[in-house]
Each structure stands twice: as C-alpha cells, then as structure tokens.
Design a protein around this motif. Structure first.
Motif, PDB file in Angstrom:
ATOM      1  N   ALA A  15      13.101  -0.231  -5.764  1.00  0.00           N
ATOM      2  CA  ALA A  15      12.858   0.744  -4.767  1.00  0.00           C
ATOM      3  C   ALA A  15      11.288   1.009  -4.482  1.00  0.00           C
ATOM      4  O   ALA A  15      10.612   1.329  -3.403  1.00  0.00           O
ATOM      5  CB  ALA A  15      13.898   1.767  -4.663  1.00  0.00           C
ATOM      6  N   GLN A  16      10.802   1.374  -5.575  1.00  0.00           N
ATOM      7  CA  GLN A  16       9.493   1.956  -5.635  1.00  0.00           C
ATOM      8  C   GLN A  16       8.477   0.911  -5.103  1.00  0.00           C
ATOM      9  O   GLN A  16       7.771   1.149  -4.357  1.00  0.00           O
ATOM     10  CB  GLN A  16       8.970   2.562  -7.009  1.00  0.00           C
ATOM     11  CG  GLN A  16       9.881   3.891  -7.412  1.00  0.00           C
ATOM     12  CD  GLN A  16       9.548   4.186  -8.663  1.00  0.00           C
ATOM     13  OE1 GLN A  16       9.594   3.280  -9.677  1.00  0.00           O
ATOM     14  NE2 GLN A  16       9.432   5.538  -9.011  1.00  0.00           N
ATOM     15  N   ILE A  17       8.714  -0.222  -5.616  1.00  0.00           N
ATOM     16  CA  ILE A  17       7.779  -1.581  -5.401  1.00  0.00           C
ATOM     17  C   ILE A  17       7.850  -1.707  -3.599  1.00  0.00           C
ATOM     18  O   ILE A  17       6.837  -1.818  -3.165  1.00  0.00           O
ATOM     19  CB  ILE A  17       7.996  -2.811  -6.250  1.00  0.00           C
ATOM     20  CG1 ILE A  17       7.854  -2.475  -7.580  1.00  0.00           C
ATOM     21  CG2 ILE A  17       7.611  -4.056  -5.651  1.00  0.00           C
ATOM     22  CD1 ILE A  17       8.458  -3.598  -8.348  1.00  0.00           C
ATOM     23  N   ALA A  18       9.257  -1.873  -3.174  1.00  0.00           N
ATOM     24  CA  ALA A  18       9.441  -2.061  -1.979  1.00  0.00           C
ATOM     25  C   ALA A  18       8.818  -1.011  -1.015  1.00  0.00           C
ATOM     26  O   ALA A  18       8.267  -1.131   0.052  1.00  0.00           O
ATOM     27  CB  ALA A  18      10.809  -2.210  -1.553  1.00  0.00           C
ATOM     28  N   GLU A  19       8.905   0.526  -1.302  1.00  0.00           N
ATOM     29  CA  GLU A  19       8.245   1.607  -0.685  1.00  0.00           C
ATOM     30  C   GLU A  19       6.574   1.488  -0.734  1.00  0.00           C
ATOM     31  O   GLU A  19       6.140   1.468   0.368  1.00  0.00           O
ATOM     32  CB  GLU A  19       8.763   2.666  -1.611  1.00  0.00           C
ATOM     33  CG  GLU A  19       7.962   3.949  -1.037  1.00  0.00           C
ATOM     34  CD  GLU A  19       8.597   5.279  -1.622  1.00  0.00           C
ATOM     35  OE1 GLU A  19       7.628   6.009  -2.091  1.00  0.00           O
ATOM     36  OE2 GLU A  19       9.872   5.476  -1.897  1.00  0.00           O
ATOM     37  N   GLN A  20       5.972   1.001  -1.618  1.00  0.00           N
ATOM     38  CA  GLN A  20       4.777   0.737  -1.860  1.00  0.00           C
ATOM     39  C   GLN A  20       4.247  -0.608  -0.907  1.00  0.00           C
ATOM     40  O   GLN A  20       3.176  -0.388  -0.117  1.00  0.00           O
ATOM     41  CB  GLN A  20       4.145   0.589  -3.304  1.00  0.00           C
ATOM     42  CG  GLN A  20       4.025   1.664  -4.101  1.00  0.00           C
ATOM     43  CD  GLN A  20       3.253   1.614  -5.128  1.00  0.00           C
ATOM     44  OE1 GLN A  20       2.561   0.817  -5.272  1.00  0.00           O
ATOM     45  NE2 GLN A  20       3.511   2.529  -6.281  1.00  0.00           N
ATOM     46  N   VAL A  21       4.954  -1.646  -0.944  1.00  0.00           N
ATOM     47  CA  VAL A  21       4.749  -2.559  -0.024  1.00  0.00           C
ATOM     48  C   VAL A  21       4.848  -2.200   1.542  1.00  0.00           C
ATOM     49  O   VAL A  21       4.106  -2.473   2.252  1.00  0.00           O
ATOM     50  CB  VAL A  21       5.794  -3.910  -0.244  1.00  0.00           C
ATOM     51  CG1 VAL A  21       5.599  -4.994   0.848  1.00  0.00           C
ATOM     52  CG2 VAL A  21       5.325  -4.467  -1.756  1.00  0.00           C
ATOM     53  N   ALA A  22       5.864  -1.604   1.923  1.00  0.00           N
ATOM     54  CA  ALA A  22       6.179  -0.919   3.333  1.00  0.00           C
ATOM     55  C   ALA A  22       4.960  -0.074   3.716  1.00  0.00           C
ATOM     56  O   ALA A  22       4.339  -0.036   4.699  1.00  0.00           O
ATOM     57  CB  ALA A  22       7.406  -0.447   3.422  1.00  0.00           C
ATOM     58  N   ALA A  23       4.429   0.871   2.698  1.00  0.00           N
ATOM     59  CA  ALA A  23       3.374   1.752   3.076  1.00  0.00           C
ATOM     60  C   ALA A  23       1.923   1.236   3.016  1.00  0.00           C
ATOM     61  O   ALA A  23       1.103   2.088   3.584  1.00  0.00           O
ATOM     62  CB  ALA A  23       3.187   2.788   1.761  1.00  0.00           C
ATOM     63  N   ARG A  24       1.712  -0.092   2.919  1.00  0.00           N
ATOM     64  CA  ARG A  24       0.511  -0.494   3.025  1.00  0.00           C
ATOM     65  C   ARG A  24       0.061  -0.474   4.459  1.00  0.00           C
ATOM     66  O   ARG A  24       1.062  -0.743   5.700  1.00  0.00           O
ATOM     67  CB  ARG A  24       0.409  -2.086   2.686  1.00  0.00           C
ATOM     68  CG  ARG A  24       0.499  -2.574   1.239  1.00  0.00           C
ATOM     69  CD  ARG A  24       0.256  -3.913   1.220  1.00  0.00           C
ATOM     70  NE  ARG A  24       1.343  -4.928   1.973  1.00  0.00           N
ATOM     71  CZ  ARG A  24       1.942  -5.907   1.694  1.00  0.00           C
ATOM     72  NH1 ARG A  24       1.304  -6.457   0.627  1.00  0.00           N
ATOM     73  NH2 ARG A  24       2.842  -6.360   2.396  1.00  0.00           N
ATOM     74  N   ASN A  25      -1.116  -0.184   4.665  1.00  0.00           N
ATOM     75  CA  ASN A  25      -1.439   0.039   5.934  1.00  0.00           C
ATOM     76  C   ASN A  25      -2.655  -1.117   6.244  1.00  0.00           C
ATOM     77  O   ASN A  25      -3.620  -0.595   6.433  1.00  0.00           O
ATOM     78  CB  ASN A  25      -2.112   1.432   6.368  1.00  0.00           C
ATOM     79  CG  ASN A  25      -2.235   1.829   7.855  1.00  0.00           C
ATOM     80  OD1 ASN A  25      -1.906   1.146   8.803  1.00  0.00           O
ATOM     81  ND2 ASN A  25      -3.029   2.810   8.042  1.00  0.00           N
ATOM     82  N   LEU A  26      -2.293  -1.999   6.568  1.00  0.00           N
ATOM     83  CA  LEU A  26      -3.250  -3.292   6.662  1.00  0.00           C
ATOM     84  C   LEU A  26      -3.599  -3.550   8.105  1.00  0.00           C
ATOM     85  O   LEU A  26      -2.723  -3.217   8.908  1.00  0.00           O
ATOM     86  CB  LEU A  26      -2.527  -4.482   6.161  1.00  0.00           C
ATOM     87  CG  LEU A  26      -2.521  -4.505   4.823  1.00  0.00           C
ATOM     88  CD1 LEU A  26      -1.682  -5.721   4.361  1.00  0.00           C
ATOM     89  CD2 LEU A  26      -3.830  -4.461   4.006  1.00  0.00           C
ATOM     90  N   PRO A  27      -4.806  -3.969   8.468  1.00  0.00           N
ATOM     91  CA  PRO A  27      -5.090  -4.137   9.866  1.00  0.00           C
ATOM     92  C   PRO A  27      -4.251  -5.417  10.333  1.00  0.00           C
ATOM     93  O   PRO A  27      -3.807  -6.195   9.780  1.00  0.00           O
ATOM     94  CB  PRO A  27      -6.662  -4.624   9.723  1.00  0.00           C
ATOM     95  CG  PRO A  27      -6.939  -4.222   8.264  1.00  0.00           C
ATOM     96  CD  PRO A  27      -5.888  -4.217   7.405  1.00  0.00           C
TER      97      PRO A  27
END
Length: 182
Positions: A15-27
């Motif tokens: 869940a923490q990994i998925a949260e970090q992946v979703a939080a990426r703010n890529l161009p």
C-alpha cells in the motif's frame, strides 16, 4: 528544495509503495510534441551513469530531473522532451537500472537507480532478453523507457521465482513473466 529519499524498499508495504507510485508528479510527455531540435550532448551508459559532453552528471537531483523528461520513440531513439524542445540523448542499453526488488502479495515492486518505485504488471511488464547463459531482464518504466535489472536484483527475482514453484517465472498484478529468454 531538499530531497528526502524514500525509505528502503524492504521496509515499505504494498500500500505504501502504491501510494508513492501514485503520488509521482511527472510531466505529461505524452501530450508534448515539439519539433526535434538538436542533440543534447548527453548519454546514459549501460551501467546507468549519465554524462553531458563526456563529463559525468554527479548530482542525483539533476539525473532525476532529466529522467523525468526522458521518452523513447517508436523507432527506438531517446529524447529529452519539454513543451518547446525535443533533444536527442544516447542510451547504451536501458535508460534506468533496477537496483532492488520486493515481492508483496501479488505484486513485485522495483526501485530504480533514480529512487523511483515501479510496480511490475500489465502496464509495466518484465521481459527477458539474451540467452540462457547470460539473461538480461528489463522492466518497462514509462514513455517507452525500460530499466535493466542489475545482477543482485535479478538474483532477488530468481529467488522469488524459485520459491513460487521453480519454473523461473514470476507473477505481478495478474500478469506472468518468464525470466528465461525465449
């Protein structure tokens, strides 16, 4: 702005990994299509090091910034893309190196040499290249770019495969991937 690296992959839950992946703010590179201008003078070596005009880029924050702008075209060429510029960059093998792996439930998480986390699955498949004696495993990252698993990460993945049944294949998010080249 200071950079706080994410915690070690082994210490994160799925869940923490998925949260970090979703939080990426890529161009939004997929929406940018400027004309090609020139070569950037940059290259990425097979071991994941970045260079500009033969000088190493040693600041990790600069590498992360450039990596967020990296795209691979259908013809296999790599570019750094902004809304107004598209500059070629040479890549010897893969744009990224996967340096750690963790199995959690039905998912495989990987940490890249840029500290980015990627969950393998249908949208980020693994593929095996090379031959049985010298396999190379690649993880699809984004925008056509891939990460090659370094030796220790490949061994981690092989251990996961052997623990799951011994046929040298792994599953992640409903997809199954062979670790032997076809």
């Amino acid at each position: 702005m200071p950079y706080d690296p994410p915690p070690e992959l082994a210490g994160l839950s799925l869940a923490q990994i998925a949260e970090q992946v979703a939080a990426r703010n890529l161009p939004p590179l997929d929406t940018w299509d400027p004309p090609e201008t020139e070569h950037s003078g940059m290259r990425i070596t097979a071991d994941g090091r970045w260079f500009h005009r033969d000088s190493p880029i040693t600041r990790p924050a600069m590498v992360r910034a450039f990596a967020s702008l990296l795209r691979r075209e259908d013809d296999g060429r790599y570019f750094l893309v902004t809304p107004h510029h598209k500059q070629a960059i040479d890549v010897e093998d893969a744009a990224f190196i996967a340096v750690d792996c963790k199995a959690d439930g039905d998912a495989l998480a990987f940490r890249l040499n840029t500290d980015e986390l990627v969950l393998a699955g249908p949208h980020n498949p693994l593929r095996a290249q090379g031959d049985a004696d010298t396999p190379a495993i690649y993880l699809s990252v984004r925008h056509g770019c891939e990460a090659r698993l370094d030796r220790s990460t490949w061994l981690q993945l092989a251990d996961i495969a052997l623990a799951d049944g011994g046929d040298l294949s792994v599953g992640s998010q409903g997809a199954t991937f062979a670790l032997r080249p076809a």
